[in-house]
Scaffold this motif. Sequence first.
Motif, PDB file in Angstrom:
ATOM      1  N   ALA A 186       0.834  -1.211   0.000  1.00 39.56           N
ATOM      2  CA  ALA A 186       0.000   0.000   0.000  1.00 39.56           C
ATOM      3  C   ALA A 186       0.864   1.254   0.000  1.00 39.56           C
ATOM      4  CB  ALA A 186      -0.936  -0.010   1.207  1.00 39.56           C
ATOM      5  N   VAL A 187       1.911   1.263   0.801  1.00 32.97           N
ATOM      6  CA  VAL A 187       2.805   2.426   0.867  1.00 32.97           C
ATOM      7  C   VAL A 187       3.469   2.660  -0.493  1.00 32.97           C
ATOM      8  CG1 VAL A 187       4.989   3.260   1.860  1.00 32.97           C
ATOM      9  CG2 VAL A 187       3.201   2.347   3.354  1.00 32.97           C
ATOM     10  N   ILE A 188       3.923   1.583  -1.134  1.00 33.99           N
ATOM     11  CA  ILE A 188       4.560   1.720  -2.453  1.00 33.99           C
ATOM     12  C   ILE A 188       3.573   2.284  -3.466  1.00 33.99           C
ATOM     13  CG2 ILE A 188       5.497   0.408  -4.404  1.00 33.99           C
ATOM     14  CD1 ILE A 188       6.849  -1.409  -2.277  1.00 33.99           C
ATOM     15  N   PHE A 189       2.364   1.728  -3.512  1.00 36.82           N
ATOM     16  CA  PHE A 189       1.352   2.209  -4.453  1.00 36.82           C
ATOM     17  C   PHE A 189       1.032   3.685  -4.217  1.00 36.82           C
ATOM     18  CE2 PHE A 189      -0.289  -2.296  -5.101  1.00 36.82           C
ATOM     19  CZ  PHE A 189       0.095  -2.355  -6.428  1.00 36.82           C
ATOM     20  N   ILE A 190       0.797   4.051  -2.967  1.00 40.72           N
ATOM     21  CA  ILE A 190       0.400   5.432  -2.661  1.00 40.72           C
ATOM     22  C   ILE A 190       1.551   6.399  -2.938  1.00 40.72           C
ATOM     23  CG2 ILE A 190      -0.261   6.998  -0.784  1.00 40.72           C
ATOM     24  CD1 ILE A 190      -1.960   4.591   0.311  1.00 40.72           C
ATOM     25  N   ALA A 191       2.771   6.004  -2.593  1.00 42.84           N
ATOM     26  CA  ALA A 191       3.926   6.876  -2.852  1.00 42.84           C
ATOM     27  C   ALA A 191       4.105   7.121  -4.353  1.00 42.84           C
ATOM     28  CB  ALA A 191       5.193   6.258  -2.257  1.00 42.84           C
ATOM     29  N   PHE A 192       4.027   6.057  -5.143  1.00 46.41           N
ATOM     30  CA  PHE A 192       4.137   6.238  -6.592  1.00 46.41           C
ATOM     31  C   PHE A 192       2.964   7.038  -7.133  1.00 46.41           C
ATOM     32  CE2 PHE A 192       7.236   2.710  -6.558  1.00 46.41           C
ATOM     33  CZ  PHE A 192       8.233   3.316  -7.302  1.00 46.41           C
ATOM     34  N   GLY A 193       1.787   6.823  -6.555  1.00 50.76           N
ATOM     35  CA  GLY A 193       0.615   7.585  -6.986  1.00 50.76           C
ATOM     36  C   GLY A 193       0.796   9.072  -6.766  1.00 50.76           C
ATOM     37  N   LEU A 194       1.247   9.444  -5.580  1.00 49.74           N
ATOM     38  CA  LEU A 194       1.466  10.860  -5.290  1.00 49.74           C
ATOM     39  C   LEU A 194       2.558  11.449  -6.188  1.00 49.74           C
ATOM     40  CD1 LEU A 194       1.233  10.762  -1.388  1.00 49.74           C
ATOM     41  CD2 LEU A 194      -0.447  11.725  -3.003  1.00 49.74           C
ATOM     42  N   PHE A 195       3.633  10.683  -6.375  1.00 49.48           N
ATOM     43  CA  PHE A 195       4.709  11.154  -7.243  1.00 49.48           C
ATOM     44  C   PHE A 195       4.188  11.426  -8.653  1.00 49.48           C
ATOM     45  CE2 PHE A 195       7.840  10.134 -10.522  1.00 49.48           C
ATOM     46  CZ  PHE A 195       8.791  11.110 -10.267  1.00 49.48           C
ATOM     47  N   TYR A 196       3.428  10.472  -9.207  1.00 50.35           N
ATOM     48  CA  TYR A 196       2.934  10.628 -10.574  1.00 50.35           C
ATOM     49  C   TYR A 196       1.926  11.758 -10.706  1.00 50.35           C
ATOM     50  CZ  TYR A 196       5.343   6.829 -12.866  1.00 50.35           C
ATOM     51  OH  TYR A 196       6.307   6.048 -13.432  1.00 50.35           O
ATOM     52  N   ILE A 197       1.094  11.963  -9.718  1.00 55.05           N
ATOM     53  CA  ILE A 197       0.140  13.080  -9.772  1.00 55.05           C
ATOM     54  C   ILE A 197       0.895  14.399  -9.799  1.00 55.05           C
ATOM     55  CG2 ILE A 197      -1.618  14.333  -8.464  1.00 55.05           C
ATOM     56  CD1 ILE A 197      -2.730  11.576  -7.632  1.00 55.05           C
ATOM     57  N   ILE A 198       1.884  14.538  -8.924  1.00 49.83           N
ATOM     58  CA  ILE A 198       2.676  15.778  -8.877  1.00 49.83           C
ATOM     59  C   ILE A 198       3.458  15.952 -10.180  1.00 49.83           C
ATOM     60  CG2 ILE A 198       4.633  16.911  -7.729  1.00 49.83           C
ATOM     61  CD1 ILE A 198       3.544  15.564  -5.094  1.00 49.83           C
ATOM     62  N   TYR A 199       4.095  14.884 -10.643  1.00 48.05           N
ATOM     63  CA  TYR A 199       4.867  14.950 -11.878  1.00 48.05           C
ATOM     64  C   TYR A 199       3.974  15.295 -13.067  1.00 48.05           C
ATOM     65  CZ  TYR A 199       8.370  13.610 -15.355  1.00 48.05           C
ATOM     66  OH  TYR A 199       9.258  13.608 -16.396  1.00 48.05           O
ATOM     67  N   GLY A 200       2.795  14.681 -13.110  1.00 47.20           N
ATOM     68  CA  GLY A 200       1.854  14.960 -14.191  1.00 47.20           C
ATOM     69  C   GLY A 200       1.361  16.391 -14.148  1.00 47.20           C
ATOM     70  N   ALA A 201       1.082  16.885 -12.940  1.00 52.34           N
ATOM     71  CA  ALA A 201       0.610  18.274 -12.800  1.00 52.34           C
ATOM     72  C   ALA A 201       1.692  19.251 -13.251  1.00 52.34           C
ATOM     73  CB  ALA A 201       0.219  18.538 -11.352  1.00 52.34           C
ATOM     74  N   VAL A 202       2.936  18.960 -12.934  1.00 53.47           N
ATOM     75  CA  VAL A 202       4.040  19.823 -13.361  1.00 53.47           C
ATOM     76  C   VAL A 202       4.142  19.801 -14.886  1.00 53.47           C
ATOM     77  CG1 VAL A 202       6.566  20.044 -13.370  1.00 53.47           C
ATOM     78  CG2 VAL A 202       5.348  19.661 -11.223  1.00 53.47           C
ATOM     79  N   ASN A 203       4.021  18.623 -15.495  1.00 50.91           N
ATOM     80  CA  ASN A 203       4.059  18.520 -16.960  1.00 50.91           C
ATOM     81  C   ASN A 203       2.904  19.265 -17.606  1.00 50.91           C
ATOM     82  OD1 ASN A 203       6.405  17.066 -17.657  1.00 50.91           O
ATOM     83  ND2 ASN A 203       5.455  15.176 -16.936  1.00 50.91           N
ATOM     84  N   LEU A 204       1.712  19.156 -17.021  1.00 44.27           N
ATOM     85  CA  LEU A 204       0.552  19.856 -17.579  1.00 44.27           C
ATOM     86  C   LEU A 204       0.735  21.362 -17.465  1.00 44.27           C
ATOM     87  CD1 LEU A 204      -2.352  17.617 -16.262  1.00 44.27           C
ATOM     88  CD2 LEU A 204      -1.645  17.926 -18.640  1.00 44.27           C
ATOM     89  N   GLU A 205       1.281  21.813 -16.352  1.00 53.13           N
ATOM     90  CA  GLU A 205       1.505  23.243 -16.158  1.00 53.13           C
ATOM     91  C   GLU A 205       2.551  23.764 -17.145  1.00 53.13           C
ATOM     92  OE1 GLU A 205       2.969  25.862 -12.468  1.00 53.13           O
ATOM     93  OE2 GLU A 205       1.290  24.495 -12.049  1.00 53.13           O
ATOM     94  N   ALA A 206       3.539  22.898 -17.461  1.00 53.63           N
ATOM     95  CA  ALA A 206       4.593  23.304 -18.395  1.00 53.63           C
ATOM     96  C   ALA A 206       4.112  23.206 -19.852  1.00 53.63           C
ATOM     97  CB  ALA A 206       5.824  22.447 -18.198  1.00 53.63           C
ATOM     98  N   GLY A 207       2.938  22.620 -20.028  1.00 53.34           N
ATOM     99  CA  GLY A 207       2.379  22.510 -21.369  1.00 53.34           C
ATOM    100  C   GLY A 207       2.803  21.291 -22.145  1.00 53.34           C
ATOM    101  N   THR A 208       3.301  20.246 -21.442  1.00 50.20           N
ATOM    102  CA  THR A 208       3.692  19.001 -22.138  1.00 50.20           C
ATOM    103  C   THR A 208       2.765  17.883 -21.809  1.00 50.20           C
ATOM    104  OG1 THR A 208       5.203  18.359 -20.356  1.00 50.20           O
ATOM    105  CG2 THR A 208       6.134  19.594 -22.205  1.00 50.20           C
TER     106      THR A 208
END
Length: 192
Positions: free
Chosen positions: A170-192
């Motif tokens: 559960a910790v691994i899944f949630i940690a990767f989930g949070l990382f990907y949400i943040i990473y995706g949001a940064v990419n969307l904000e950068a326009g990629t």
Amino acid sequence: MEGFWLSLGLIFLAELGDKTQLVALLLATRFKAWVVLAGILTATLLVHAFSVTLGGGAGHLLPPGWIYVLSGLAFIGFGWWTLRGDSVDEEKYQSWCYNSPFVIVTVTFFMAELGDKTMLSTVTLAASQNLMPVWLGSSLGMVLSDALAIWAGQILGQRLPERALKIGAAVIFIAFGLFYIIYGAVNLEAGT
């Protein structure tokens, strides 16, 4: 053949220590090794066929940022599901997929692989190589790498308490989930 060997080697190495290899290890502590390997093979062939199609010029269905955000949400869902448990009310849910370890492994691994570095590596390789060799090589590289994790999971599953495995997963899944949400949001904000 260059695309086959290049994809096999690169994807095998990229998968070592990757989150989907950890997913394979955790699934192998719960289900029979051959079921996990069959589910991983099926999911890998599907995801890499999609990756090769994208890389081969079929067009981008979603921007990478959205793929990361959706993958992140899926991982958080898997983490919650892992903590909650997998008990199914037999009367309420009479579906074969809830009771099939093969379907559970295939769907879990498919979702884990979406937006993963090995998926994106396959897209990149397919953009410059012949599609069929890249698909076969990347799929085989993934399965060989995850076979190592399955073997380790079968050994560890006999020695670790189930509660520790559940919390760890559960910790691994949630940690990767949070990382990907943040990473995706940064990419969307950068326009990629």
